[in-house]
Design an enzyme around this catalytic site. Structure first.
Site, PDB file in Angstrom:
ATOM      1  CE1 TYR A 180      -4.110  -1.948   0.098  1.00  0.00           C
ATOM      2  CE2 TYR A 180      -2.394  -3.757   1.935  1.00  0.00           C
ATOM      3  CZ  TYR A 180      -4.083  -3.445   1.218  1.00  0.00           C
ATOM      4  OH  TYR A 180      -4.818  -3.826   0.724  1.00  0.00           O
ATOM      5  N   GLY A 339      -8.909 -13.827  10.687  1.00  0.00           N
ATOM      6  CA  GLY A 339      -9.729 -12.396  10.051  1.00  0.00           C
ATOM      7  C   GLY A 339     -10.659 -13.826   9.239  1.00  0.00           C
ATOM      8  NE  ARG A 340      -8.697 -15.647   4.906  1.00  0.00           N
ATOM      9  CZ  ARG A 340      -7.728 -16.762   4.531  1.00  0.00           C
ATOM     10  NH1 ARG A 340      -7.935 -17.209   3.515  1.00  0.00           N
ATOM     11  NH2 ARG A 340      -6.182 -17.069   4.730  1.00  0.00           N
ATOM     12  CB  CYS A 363     -12.218 -20.285   7.244  1.00  0.00           C
ATOM     13  SG  CYS A 363     -11.552 -19.196   5.907  1.00  0.00           S
ATOM     14  CB  CYS A 366     -13.456 -21.067  -0.743  1.00  0.00           C
ATOM     15  SG  CYS A 366     -14.248 -19.744  -0.490  1.00  0.00           S
ATOM     16  CB  ALA A 413     -27.551 -27.403  -1.013  1.00  0.00           C
ATOM     17  CE  LYS A 450     -10.950 -27.062  -1.809  1.00  0.00           C
ATOM     18  NZ  LYS A 450     -11.689 -27.486  -3.182  1.00  0.00           N
TER      19      LYS A 450
END
Length: 663
Positions: A180, A339-340, A363, A366, A413, A450
């Site tokens: 940054y 964080g995630r 988490c 992804c 789902a 994974k």
């Protein structure tokens, strides 16, 4: 009591934090209003993580500069644009956070410079220390004037003063980190100036020094100022980052200079260093995908901790509590930053304290819901937690009457639908034709990198058991069974099947799923047809296990469509494939596989590739036949997940939450 040391207090400057967990700063896009304050969504979001036990909340990046780089990040708070409004909305948030015994720091940015996201740049030319190439766009940046630097420094003092009035316990400066604007000044590759802000390391750090001195002069020496800090840049060249284990010449900040800079920054007055490695030219370091090992910043944090006498904060896939404890006890860091993991489960810290780690929603790295959506849509969310950053809007809906609901399919789902229904007070029953829950998480989670896909499947299993949802395994539901079941509603989440086609010698032609689940042995040499996400991840996994792999892709490059939304994931995977020796034949269409030879047409003519097997990774096809058998016979019926439309984990979970939360 195993993790008790993670729950001991620690001080940053004059502020005592109740435990060793911080919420890592993550882009707060969508959490601000048009007047530069925190909106209700932002207030709820940070308060929820405090309620979950996190000791220190560090907000996502906010701005104080209203003149130099005004268009760098929309939808983010600004502490000087409308001070009264900023203080009012922030005060509401800090008071709620403090109610749970947590502390909260405001992250303040000097700007983005050459790494400004193109969609946020507008018509303004990008700025930088010098005339250097922009990270994303084919244009040169405009050097900042000394007057502009002084203006930004003054805005930090004004903004921090307003933050203190608003009840923030300190600020964290963004950043001599990730490339940054402050980092661009600090790195000689980017800083070509010959005035007092260029040349020697001390001059290149002058901007960062003036910032902390300005804040301390306005807010007092006892007002903590932390710094987000990258000890090494991992830059091979412009827009070229290094991969883990790769030998390269560092063009950015090397470790020797990084440690010297750390000592100087603490000498200048910074009260803590929030440490990592990387830049936007090597984005997969600062925002590590699943292809990076867990705890990847630990050795770098330890180096910094050995040369400074202020707390060192360590993030970077630190969600394993055993790893967190080990890092603390080995002196690698003082505070573990999540964080995630806190997007996925805001109650992580309280669940760990209560010995309920099996209930922590993992988490999966992804970056679809978080960094990908920040990058593409200027909003932060979470793939596995639909309520993240919209806690009030997506709160569980109360019900008037409990319904008996049949859920067909135990993929993400179906599991998410059953979970939400049970929490709300309905009576779901879940039917899975296989012996495990998880659906495509099971082959998807086969590669070691994974592993969190399998953890998510296990979490659903644990959660549904805790909620006492009946789950029937090895049960393929029929139309007659549904109609005879006296259900108030039916959810069909029967998933998808891998697409197949004949190449001739089909006894040695497998689907990626079959190979990943070890139902089929691909031999020592194999060709993967399809260079999408499944094909590339399968190729990488096989190559890491010593297989000779070739990818044949019809388009002109791998991951050309339907790749990861986040650049960090996509760019790293694109580079890992050739780095691990996988040959890519793009612009090619396979014709046949006979006698151990695959034949494909390419622009250069016919190509033959000897191989022990062929693996098809050419997509999936919706399995929705049961839904179509029932759609005119069941009054309240829903189609979810891949059975509705083949997509990714995020949309399977989000759609399931939306539907199940409104039955």
């Amino acid at each position: 009591m195993k993790y008790q040391n993670l729950f001991t207090p620690v001080k940053i400057g004059s502020v005592t934090i109740k435990n060793r967990f911080a919420m890592a700063p993550m882009g707060p896009l969508g959490l601000a209003d048009s007047e530069g304050g925190f909106n209700q969504r932002g207030i709820d979001y940070y308060t929820e993580r405090a309620k979950g036990g996190t000791g220190l909340i560090i907000t996502g990046v906010t701005f104080s500069d209203c003149k130099v780089e005004t268009q760098s990040m929309p939808n983010c708070p600004n502490s000087t644009y409308n001070p009264v409004h900023f203080i009012r909305t922030s005060r509401e948030m800090t008071e709620r956070v403090h109610a749970y015994g947590s502390k909260i720091f405001l992250m303040m940015s000097a700007g983005f410079g050459r790494v400004t996201i193109p969609t946020n740049l507008g018509e303004f030319p990008p700025v930088a220390p010098s005339e250097i190439p922009h990270r994303w766009l084919d244009k040169m940046c405009r050097p900042l004037t000394v007057e502009e630097i002084k203006s930004i420094v003054k805005s930090f003092g004004d903004g921090a003063y307003n933050a203190k009035r608003a009840g923030f316990d300190g600020v964290e400066i963004h950043a001599v980190h990730e490339g940054y604007l402050l980092d661009q000044f600090a790195i000689s590759m980017f800083n070509l100036r010959n005035d007092e802000y260029g040349g020697s390391l001390e001059n290149r750090l002058r901007f960062a020094r003036e910032v902390v001195e300005e804040i301390k002069s306005r807010c007092g020496e006892d007002f903590p100022v932390a710094l987000r800090y990258s000890v090494k840049s991992m830059i091979k060249d412009w827009r070229e980052g290094a991969l883990p284990g790769e030998e390269f010449e560092e063009k950015g900040r090397d470790i020797a200079e990084g440690l010297e800079a750390a000592k100087l920054l603490v000498q200048y007055g910074y009260d803590a260093l929030d440490t990592d490695v990387g830049t936007y030219d090597a984005w997969w370091w600062n925002h590590p995908p699943m292809y990076q090992e867990k705890g990847l910043f630990r050795p770098y944090c330890k180096m910094v901790k050995e040369v400074v006498d202020v707390p060192v904060i360590c993030a970077g896939r630190m969600d394993n509590p055993d790893m967190a404890l080990e890092s603390l006890e080995k002196g690698e860091c003082d505070i573990v930053s999540l964080g995630r993991p806190l997007l996925a489960d805001p109650d992580y810290v309280n669940k760990l304290r209560a010995g309920r780690m099996a209930q922590v929603r993992p988490c999966i790295s992804c970056q679809e819901g978080c960094m990908g959506r920040v990058q593409e849509y200027s909003m932060i969310n979470c793939a596995v937690n639909p309520q993240a950053a919209r806690e009030r809007d997506m709160a569980y809906e109360p019900i008037l009457k409990s319904k008996k609901v049949m859920v067909v399919g135990g993929g993400v789902a179906g599991c998410e639908a059953a979970r939400v229904l049970a929490i709300r007070g309905h009576q779901p029953e879940l039917y899975e034709k296989g012996s495990q829950l998880g659906g495509n998480l099971l082959p998807g989670g086969a590669p070691e990198f994974k592993e969190d896909d399998l953890a998510l499947a296990k979490w659903y299993e644990t959660t549904l058991k805790d909620l006492r949802v009946p789950v029937y395994y090895n049960h393929e539901v029929t139309k007659d069974e549904v109609l005879a079941g006296d259900y108030d509603a039916v959810i069909i989440a029967t998933g998808s099947q891998p697409k197949k086609f004949s190449l001739g010698d089909d006894e040695k032609v497998y689907t990626a799923s079959q190979v990943l689940l070890k139902e089929k042995d691909c031999g020592e040499t194999t060709v993967i047809v399809g260079g999408g996400l499944v094909g590339c991840e399968t190729a990488l996994w096989l190559a890491e296990h010593g297989k000779k792999v070739t990818i044949v892709e019809a388009l002109d490059k791998i991951l050309a469509v339907n790749g990861p939304l986040c650049h960090a994931n996509k760019d790293m995977l694109e580079r890992l494939v050739p780095y691990h020796g996988v040959e890519v034949v793009a612009g090619a269409r396979v014709k046949k596989y006979e006698n151990g030879v695959l034949t494909a047409d390419t622009a250069e003519g016919e190509k033959t590739i000897p191989c022990d097997s062929v693996i098809l990774a050419v997509g999936y096809r919706e399995e929705n036949s049961l839904y179509h058998d029932l759609e005119f016979d069941v009054p309240e019926i829903y189609l979810l997940g891949d059975a509705k439309k083949v997509s990714n984990i995020m949309y399977a979970i989000w759609d399931a939450f939306e539907v199940a939360n409104h039955i």
